[in-house]
Design a protein around this motif. Structure first.
Motif, short mmCIF file in Angstrom:
data_model
loop_
_atom_site.label_atom_id
_atom_site.label_comp_id
_atom_site.label_asym_id
_atom_site.label_seq_id
_atom_site.Cartn_x
_atom_site.Cartn_y
_atom_site.Cartn_z
N CYS A 1 37.23 -12.77 12.94
CA CYS A 1 36.73 -13.20 11.63
C CYS A 1 37.85 -13.70 10.74
CB CYS A 1 36.00 -12.05 10.94
SG CYS A 1 37.08 -10.68 10.48
N THR B 1 30.21 -11.93 16.52
CA THR B 1 30.86 -10.99 15.61
C THR B 1 32.27 -10.71 16.09
OG1 THR B 1 29.97 -9.10 16.81
CG2 THR B 1 28.70 -9.87 14.93
N CYS B 2 33.12 -10.37 15.15
CA CYS B 2 34.52 -10.08 15.41
C CYS B 2 34.63 -8.80 16.25
CB CYS B 2 35.25 -9.90 14.07
SG CYS B 2 36.97 -9.43 14.22
N MET C 1 37.04 -6.83 16.41
CA MET C 1 37.84 -5.83 15.72
C MET C 1 37.05 -5.10 14.64
SD MET C 1 40.57 -6.07 17.41
CE MET C 1 41.46 -4.84 16.52
N CYS C 2 36.31 -5.86 13.82
CA CYS C 2 35.64 -5.23 12.67
C CYS C 2 34.13 -5.45 12.61
CB CYS C 2 36.27 -5.72 11.37
SG CYS C 2 35.94 -7.45 11.01
N ALA D 1 32.55 -8.20 11.68
CA ALA D 1 32.14 -9.24 10.73
C ALA D 1 31.85 -10.53 11.48
CB ALA D 1 33.26 -9.46 9.71
N CYS E 1 42.58 -9.88 11.67
CA CYS E 1 42.00 -9.22 12.85
C CYS E 1 42.64 -9.75 14.13
CB CYS E 1 40.48 -9.38 12.88
SG CYS E 1 39.62 -8.25 11.76
#
Length: 60
Positions: free
Chosen positions: A22, A6-7, A9-10, A12, A26
């Motif tokens: 992602c 998963t990213c 930063m967010c 996703a 990001c």
């Protein structure tokens, strides 16, 4: 069975082209945080008094 990344930063799912993020957005946000000084690597304080001065070449 592989675990999907998963990213950071967010949250996703990551994309192969921009891994570990992602999207390019990001990745750019993360880079901006490094440039602005929001992320820091801990270490001893810099001794500014004894810091090396850049050499200036005045030969012409």
């Amino acid at each position: 069975m592989t675990k999907s990344s998963t990213c950071p930063m967010c949250g996703a799912p990551t994309q192969e082209a921009t891994r570990p993020f992602c999207s390019r957005r990001c990745a750019d946000i993360d880079l901006g945080r490094w440039f602005s000084g929001q992320y820091r690597v801990p270490g001893p304080p810099a001794d500014e008094e004894n810091a090396e001065k850049p050499e200036i070449n005045d030969e012409r």
